[in-house]
Design an enzyme around this catalytic site. Structure first.
Site, short mmCIF file in Angstrom:
data_model
loop_
_atom_site.label_atom_id
_atom_site.label_comp_id
_atom_site.label_asym_id
_atom_site.label_seq_id
_atom_site.Cartn_x
_atom_site.Cartn_y
_atom_site.Cartn_z
N TYR A 85 1.17 -0.79 -0.11
CA TYR A 85 -0.36 0.32 0.15
C TYR A 85 0.81 1.69 0.15
O TYR A 85 2.07 1.60 0.28
CB TYR A 85 -0.82 -0.08 1.65
N TRP A 87 1.25 5.62 -1.82
CA TRP A 87 1.33 6.75 -3.16
C TRP A 87 2.61 6.93 -3.95
O TRP A 87 2.11 7.31 -5.36
CB TRP A 87 0.65 8.07 -2.41
N1 MGD Z 1 -0.91 18.68 1.89
C1 MGD Z 1 -2.05 17.19 1.76
N2 MGD Z 1 -3.22 17.15 1.29
C2 MGD Z 1 -3.59 15.15 1.57
C3 MGD Z 1 -2.67 14.43 2.03
C4 MGD Z 1 -1.74 15.13 2.72
O1 MGD Z 1 -0.62 14.50 3.07
N3 MGD Z 1 -0.86 16.01 2.57
N4 MGD Z 1 -3.31 13.41 1.89
C5 MGD Z 1 -4.52 13.12 0.47
C6 MGD Z 1 -4.99 11.90 1.42
S1 MGD Z 1 -4.32 10.56 0.34
C7 MGD Z 1 -6.08 11.92 2.07
S2 MGD Z 1 -7.26 10.19 1.95
C8 MGD Z 1 -6.84 13.07 2.18
C9 MGD Z 1 -7.10 12.65 3.57
O2 MGD Z 1 -8.52 13.97 3.80
P1 MGD Z 1 -9.02 14.13 5.30
O3 MGD Z 1 -9.17 12.68 5.68
O4 MGD Z 1 -10.37 14.34 5.53
O5 MGD Z 1 -8.43 14.15 6.20
P2 MGD Z 1 -7.65 14.94 7.29
O6 MGD Z 1 -6.62 16.03 6.49
O7 MGD Z 1 -7.08 13.75 7.91
O8 MGD Z 1 -8.94 15.73 8.34
C10 MGD Z 1 -9.64 16.58 7.57
C11 MGD Z 1 -9.88 17.30 8.53
O9 MGD Z 1 -11.10 16.79 9.52
C12 MGD Z 1 -10.73 16.94 11.31
N5 MGD Z 1 -11.39 16.01 12.02
C13 MGD Z 1 -10.46 15.57 12.54
N6 MGD Z 1 -11.11 14.29 13.95
C14 MGD Z 1 -12.54 15.22 13.83
C15 MGD Z 1 -13.56 14.65 14.46
O10 MGD Z 1 -13.76 13.75 15.04
N7 MGD Z 1 -14.59 16.07 14.06
C16 MGD Z 1 -14.80 16.59 12.81
N8 MGD Z 1 -15.47 17.44 13.17
N9 MGD Z 1 -13.96 16.57 12.27
C17 MGD Z 1 -12.43 16.54 12.50
C18 MGD Z 1 -9.28 17.16 11.38
O11 MGD Z 1 -9.31 18.61 11.89
C19 MGD Z 1 -8.83 17.37 9.51
O12 MGD Z 1 -8.53 18.74 9.29
O13 MGD Z 1 -5.92 14.00 1.99
C20 MGD Z 1 -5.24 13.95 0.96
N10 MGD Z 1 -4.70 15.70 1.09
N1 MGD Z 2 -2.52 8.74 11.73
C1 MGD Z 2 -2.58 8.28 10.55
N2 MGD Z 2 -1.78 7.54 10.22
C2 MGD Z 2 -2.59 7.96 8.57
C3 MGD Z 2 -3.83 8.71 8.18
C4 MGD Z 2 -4.25 9.51 9.13
O1 MGD Z 2 -5.08 10.59 8.73
N3 MGD Z 2 -3.44 8.92 10.62
N4 MGD Z 2 -3.79 8.82 6.97
C5 MGD Z 2 -3.07 7.80 5.89
C6 MGD Z 2 -4.10 8.33 4.21
S1 MGD Z 2 -5.26 8.79 4.07
C7 MGD Z 2 -2.80 7.35 3.57
S2 MGD Z 2 -3.01 7.85 1.92
C8 MGD Z 2 -1.81 6.60 4.00
C9 MGD Z 2 -0.69 7.19 3.20
O2 MGD Z 2 0.51 5.85 3.12
P1 MGD Z 2 2.03 6.35 1.88
O3 MGD Z 2 1.08 6.23 0.81
O4 MGD Z 2 2.60 4.52 2.72
O5 MGD Z 2 2.74 7.32 2.63
P2 MGD Z 2 3.88 8.77 1.07
O6 MGD Z 2 4.38 8.71 2.43
O7 MGD Z 2 2.99 9.22 0.09
O8 MGD Z 2 4.40 7.58 0.80
C10 MGD Z 2 4.96 6.44 -0.19
C11 MGD Z 2 6.47 6.36 -0.58
O9 MGD Z 2 6.65 5.85 -1.75
C12 MGD Z 2 8.62 6.20 -1.97
N5 MGD Z 2 7.97 6.91 -3.67
C13 MGD Z 2 7.98 8.07 -4.11
N6 MGD Z 2 8.22 7.47 -5.22
C14 MGD Z 2 8.18 6.58 -5.82
C15 MGD Z 2 8.46 5.36 -6.85
O10 MGD Z 2 9.35 5.67 -8.23
N7 MGD Z 2 8.87 4.20 -6.27
C16 MGD Z 2 8.97 3.37 -5.77
N8 MGD Z 2 9.06 2.66 -5.05
N9 MGD Z 2 8.69 5.09 -4.24
C17 MGD Z 2 8.46 6.00 -4.63
C18 MGD Z 2 7.79 7.69 -1.59
O11 MGD Z 2 9.72 8.08 -1.27
C19 MGD Z 2 7.50 7.24 -0.48
O12 MGD Z 2 8.45 6.41 1.02
O13 MGD Z 2 -1.52 7.55 5.63
C20 MGD Z 2 -2.07 6.69 6.77
N10 MGD Z 2 -1.82 7.31 7.54
MO MO Z 3 -4.91 8.82 1.91
#
Ligand code: MGD
Ligand code: MGD
Ligand code: MO
Length: 739
Positions: A85, A87
Site C-alpha cells: 500500500y 501513494w
Molecule cells: N497537503 C496534503 N493534502 C493531502 C494529503 C497530504 O498528505 N497532504 N493526503 C491526501 C490523502 S491520501 C487523503 S486520503 C486525504 C485525507 O482527507 P481527510 O481525511 O479529510 O483529511 P484530514 O486532514 O485527515 O482530516 C480533515 C479534517 O477533519 C478534522 N477532524 C478530525 N477529527 C474530527 C472529528 O472527530 N470531528 C470533526 N468534525 N472533524 C474532525 C480535522 O481537524 C482535519 O483537519 O487528504 C489528501 N490531501
Molecule cells: N495517524 C494517521 N495515519 C495515517 C493517516 C492519518 O490520517 N492519520 N492517513 C492515512 C492515509 S489517508 C494514507 S493514504 C496513508 C499514506 O501512506 P503512504 O502512501 O504509504 O505514504 P507516502 O509517504 O506517500 O509513501 C509513499 C512512499 O513511496 C516512495 N516513492 C515515491 N515515488 C516512488 C517511486 O517511483 N518508486 C518507489 N519504489 N517508491 C516511491 C516515497 O519516497 C514514499 O516513501 O497514510 C495513512 N496514515
Molecule cells: Mo489517503
C-alpha cells in the site's frame, strides 16, 4: 520547478522538490541488511536496528531472485505479501504498486491488500447503505452545482484547503481553491463542524461549531431527532426512496434503550449548546442543504457511524438527488471531489491476474505478520491470516502510514525477508533486508494525470537518475529475467516502448469515440493533451431520484438503507443495523481521558504529501525546534508550563514522541493537532522527530470494515526538559562498502 502556466492555484508542495532531488537520504546503491547477509532469511529482531552492506545490482538481484524462488517453492505464493500500500508518486506507467503487482502476478501471485487507509471504512459500509462506494467517492455533486444551488452547507470535518492540491496520479489545474472563493462570494451559509478552525478556508459566510472530537455521530443523531420530533422530515422521500427509517426513528426516540437522542443528550457529548443544535436542524430543514463528511471522520473507531448517520439525516431532509442538496463525502479531502473534469479512462499498465485469493483489509498488516492463522471478521465473512514469509513493498511507507509503530516494528521482525524499493532512506527502508534504489519522477519519462484531470501531461525527464537508482520497472525486469518470466512481465518492451504502446491503445479507444487525439510523437512534443471538457453540472444519485424504479441503487432493497437488514444479520456489536452512537475509547468523554486528557488529531500535513519529501524546504521550514510542530491551545499549554517554540514530549501507554509547540486559539481546548508524516526516528520507544503513529492504536474501525483508525488518539503532553535526541533520519543509516 514551475507550475503549469494555466494552473490557477499551484500547489505549495512543489517547493519540496528541489531540495529533495539530491537529498542526503537518497538511496545510492542496492543494499542488503548485514544480519540477513550473514545469517540468511528468517525472523530477526535486529531488523530495523542493523546496518547495511552495499552490493552491486547483479549481486543483489541474484540473491533476491533466489530468495523469491525459495519462498515460492517452500511456502507457496500466498506466503508473499505484495499489497504494498502507498501513494508512490505521479505518473501512470511508473506507478510502483502497479508495477509490483504485475510482476508478482507473473510470478504466480501474492497475498494482496484491499481498500485504502484513505476511506477503507466507507468503502465497506457504503455499498450496504447506497449500493456503491465508487459513486459517492468519484461521482459526487460537482462544485458548480453546489455553487448554483446549495443554500446551507453543513461540513462535518470542514473542507480543509490544505488537502485539495492533492490527487492520485497528479493534477494539472487546481480548481478547488477557486470554488472556495466563489462559495464565499455567493454567500452560501457554511456550518463548520470541527475541533479546528482552520478546517475551513477564510472568506466564507461561516459559523464555527467547535465540536468535541469523535462526537459527530451524536450531533448528527440529535439533528435527526429534532427534524423527526418537529415533523420536518420528508415522509414521501423516506417511503419511496428509503427502507428502515422506522427502526432508526424508534432508536432516535429511545423506544428501546429509553434514551432519546435529543439535543440535550448530544450537547453533553459534543459540548455544543442544545439550542444551537435545534436551531441548526430547523435551518437545515428550511434550506437547500448539503451535508458533507470528510474522509477523516471514518478514519476513527466506529467510523461507519458518522457516514451512515449523515446519509440518514440527508434522507430525512428529502434532498438526496436534488441539485445542491443531499449528502457528500470528501469535499476538502481530495482535489478531485466535486471536480469538473470528465471521467476518462487514462492510459494504464495492465496488472494481469492474481491466482492467489488471499487478501487482508489493508490496515490489518501488523496483525497479519504477528498472528498467522488467526481468524477475524470482515464484512460478514470470517477469514484467517495466511503465514507470510516475504514482504515486498514498492511505493509506500508503512512506517509512516500504519498505527502503533512500535507494534509494527515487532511485526516486521517476523517474516523471513523484507524487500523495499525506495528513492529515500525512509523508516520502512531501514526496516528492510533488501533496499533497492528507485528513481523519482523527475528522473524518468511518463505520462501523468489524475482522476477528472483536464490534461494528460507528457512528463519529460529533467534529471539523470541519482547514483545507481533504477526505475521500478527496470528493477523488476531484472528480477523477471532471472526468474524466467521476462516475456510475461516486459512483453519485450522498454519503458519508452510501453509509453508509446499504452498511449496508442488509449488513443485508439478515444478515437473510436470520435475524439481527435494526436499521435504519441506529437503529444510528446507538445507536452500535453487537453482532455475534452465535461458537463460541469452533476448531482449525486440524480438518476435514482428521477426514477427509483428504473435506476435502483445496488442495495438489496434497491433503495437507501437507513437500516440494513444485511448488516444487522452480521450481529456486530460495533456496527449494528442502523446508525447508532457507540462510545469510542479514544475520546475526551471516556475513562481513558483521565490518564491522557488531550485529544490528539493526527490529520494530513499541510507541508507535504504524507511522509514524502519531508526533507524538502516547505516541510523543513515548518519544523519547530527541529521537530514536527504540534498545535496546542494556549490554556492547555499554560496549564503545563509550555511556551511557544519549546520541545514537548507527547505520550501515552503505547509510545511517545517529541514535537515543537505552536500555541493557537484556532482549536478548541483539550484538542491538539500533530499531523502525520514526520519521518519516524525511533530512539527506543520514543520518536525524537514527531510521528503521531507512535501513539495511535492499531485497532480497526469495526469488525465490519476493519478500516484504519489513525485519525484520533488520547495523549498527555509535558515540557521536555532533557536534551532532545539528535535526529538520525536526515542522513543514511550506516552502510558498509565491501570493495
Ligand atoms: N497537503 C496534503 N493534502 C493531502 C494529503 C497530504 O498528505 N497532504 N493526503 C491526501 C490523502 S491520501 C487523503 S486520503 C486525504 C485525507 O482527507 P481527510 O481525511 O479529510 O483529511 P484530514 O486532514 O485527515 O482530516 C480533515 C479534517 O477533519 C478534522 N477532524 C478530525 N477529527 C474530527 C472529528 O472527530 N470531528 C470533526 N468534525 N472533524 C474532525 C480535522 O481537524 C482535519 O483537519 O487528504 C489528501 N490531501
Ligand atoms: N495517524 C494517521 N495515519 C495515517 C493517516 C492519518 O490520517 N492519520 N492517513 C492515512 C492515509 S489517508 C494514507 S493514504 C496513508 C499514506 O501512506 P503512504 O502512501 O504509504 O505514504 P507516502 O509517504 O506517500 O509513501 C509513499 C512512499 O513511496 C516512495 N516513492 C515515491 N515515488 C516512488 C517511486 O517511483 N518508486 C518507489 N519504489 N517508491 C516511491 C516515497 O519516497 C514514499 O516513501 O497514510 C495513512 N496514515
Ligand atoms: Mo489517503
Amino acid at each position: 520547478m514551475a507550475a503549469h502556466p494555466e494552473d490557477p492555484s499551484p500547489s505549495p508542495l512543489l517547493g519540496n522538490l528541489p531540495a529533495s532531488l539530491r537529498h542526503a537520504t537518497r538511496v545510492a546503491t542496492p543494499a542488503v541488511r548485514r544480519g540477513w547477509l550473514e545469517r540468511g532469511p528468517g525472523p530477526d529482531p535486529a531488523r530495523g536496528h542493523d546496518d547495511f552492506v552495499a552490493l552491486g545490482w547483479d549481486e543483489a538481484l541474484d540473491l533476491l531472485a533466489a530468495e523469491l524462488r525459495r519462498v515460492r517453492e517452500e511456502h507457496g505464493n500466498q506466503a508473499i505479501f505484495g499489497g504494498s500500500y502507498g501513494w508512490a508518486s505521479a505518473g501512470r506507467f511508473h506507478h510502483a504498486q502497479s508495477q509490483l503487482h504485475r510482476f508478482l502476478n507473473a510470478f504466480g501471485g501474492f497475498t494482496a491488500g484491499r481498500n485504502t487507509y484513505s476511506h477503507g471504512t466507507s468503502a465497506v459500509v457504503l455499498p450496504h447503505i447506497v449500493g456503491s462506494a465508487h459513486e459517492v467517492f468519484f461521482r459526487g455533486t460537482s462544485w458548480p452545482t453546489i455553487l448554483a444551488h446549495t443554500e446551507l452547507l453543513v461540513a462535518f470535518g470542514g473542507m480543509p484547503e490544505k488537502n485539495v492540491s492533492v490527487i492520485p496520479g497528479g493534477v494539472t489545474r487546481h480548481h478547488t481553491p477557486d470554488f472556495f472563493a466563489q462559495l464565499g462570494r455567493g454567500g452560501t451559509e457554511v456550518a463548520l463542524i470541527s475541533p479546528i478552525r482552520d478546517d475551513l478556508p477564510t472568506g466564507l459566510n461561516a459559523r464555527w461549531y467547535p465540536i468535541r472530537p469523535a462526537a459527530d455521530t451524536a450531533l448528527l443523531l440529535a439533528l435527526a431527532h429534532t427534524v423527526a420530533a418537529e415533523g420536518l422530515h420528508d415522509k414521501e422521500f423516506l417511503r419511496d426512496y428509503c427502507v428502515g427509517y422506522e427502526d432508526f426513528e424508534r432508536y432516535l426516540f429511545g423506544a428501546e434503550d429509553g434514551v432519546p437522542k435529543d439535543a440535550e443528550w448530544a450537547s453533553a457529548r459534543t459540548d455544543l449548546p442544545a439550542a444551537d443544535i435545534v436551531a441548526l436542524a430547523r435551518r437545515m430543514a428550511a434550506a437547500r442543504t448539503l451535508v458533507t463528511v470528510t474522509w477523516s471522520l471514518q478514519r476513527i473507531e466506529h467510523g461507519e457511524q458518522p457516514v451512515w448517520a449523515a446519509i440518514a439525516l440527508a434522507a430525512m431532509l428529502g434532498q438526496i438527488g436534488l441539485p445542491g442538496g443531499g449528502f457528500g463525502h470528501g469535499y476538502g479531502s481530495m482535489g478531485d471531489v466535486g471536480g469538473i473534469g470528465g471521467e476518462f479512462r487514462l492510459p494504464h499498465l495492465p496488472q494481469g491476474v492474481n491466482p492467489v485469493r488471499e487478501f487482508i483489509p489493508v490496515a490489518r498488516i501488523a496483525d497479519l505478520l504477528l498472528n498467522p492463522g488467526e481468524r477475524y471478521d470482515y464484512d460478514g465473512t470470517v477469514r484467517a491470516y495466511p503465514d507470510i514469509r516475504l514482504v515486498y513493498w514498492a511505493g509506500g511507507n508503512p512506517f509512516h502510514h500504519h498505527q502503533d509503530l512500535n507494534r509494527l516494528r515487532t511485526a516486521f521482525s517476523r517474516p523471513d525477508t523484507v524487500v523495499v524499493h525506495e528513492p529515500f532512506w525512509t523508516a520502512t527502508a531501514r526496516h528492510a533486508d533488501f533496499v533497492l534504489p528507485a528513481t523519482v519522477p523527475l528522473e524518468r519519462e511518463d505520462f501523468g494525470a489524475g482522476r477528472r484531470d483536464t490534461s494528460l501531461i507528457a512528463m519529460h525527464r529533467v534529471a539523470e537518475p541519482f547514483a545507481q537508482a533504477r526505475d521500478d520497472y527496470t528493477i523488476l525486469g531484472g528480477l523477471a529475467d532471472r526468474l524466467g518470466i521476462a516475456a510475461e512481465f516486459t512483453e519485450g518492451r522498454s519503458a519508452r516502448a510501453w509509453l508509446e504502446h499504452l498511449y496508442e491503445s488509449w488513443r485508439t479507444d478515444l478515437r473510436a469515440g470520435g475524439l481527435a487525439v494526436p499521435s504519441f510523437v506529437d503529444f510528446w512534443a507538445a507536452g500535453e493533451y487537453r482532455l475534452p471538457e465535461a458537463d460541469p453540472e452533476r448531482t449525486l444519485f440524480a438518476e435514482f431520484r428521477r426514477d427509483p424504479v428504473a435506476h435502483p441503487l445496488r442495495t438489496p432493497s434497491g433503495k437507501i438503507e437507513i437500516t440494513s437488514r444485511r448488516v444487522r444479520s452480521f450481529s456486530y456489536a460495533d456496527c449494528p443495523g442502523h446508525p447508532a452512537w457507540l462510545e469510542p475509547t479514544e475520546w475526551l468523554g471516556g475513562p481513558r481521558a483521565a490518564r491522557f486528557p488531550l485529544h490528539l488529531i493526527a490529520n494530513q500535513p499541510s507541508t507535504r504529501l504524507h511522509s514524502q519529501l519531508d526533507g524538502g524546504e516547505v516541510s523543513q521550514a515548518a519544523k519547530v525546534a527541529g521537530r514536527e510542530a504540534i498545535w496546542l491551545h494556549p490554556a492547555d499549554a499554560a496549564a503545563r508550563g509550555i511556551a511557544e517554540g519549546e520541545v514537548v514530549r507527547v505520550f501515552n501507554d503505547r509510545g511517545a514522541c517529541l514535537a515543537g509547540a505552536v500555541l493557537t486559539e484556532g482549536l478548541r481546548p483539550g484538542v491538539v493537532r500533530l499531523p502525520t508524516g514526520a519521518w519516524f526516528d525511533p530512539d527506543g520507544s520514543l520518536c525524537v522527530h514527531g510521528n503521531p503513529n507512535v501513539l495511535t492504536a492499531d485497532l480497526p474501525s469495526s469488525r465490519l470494515s476493519q478500516g484504519a483508525t489513525g485519525g484520533h488518539v488520547l495523549v498527555e503532553i509535558e515540557r521536555y526538559d532533557g536534551t532532545p535526541g539528535q535526529l538520525t533520519v536526515n542522513a543514511p543509516p550506516p552502510i558498509r562498502h565491501l570493495r
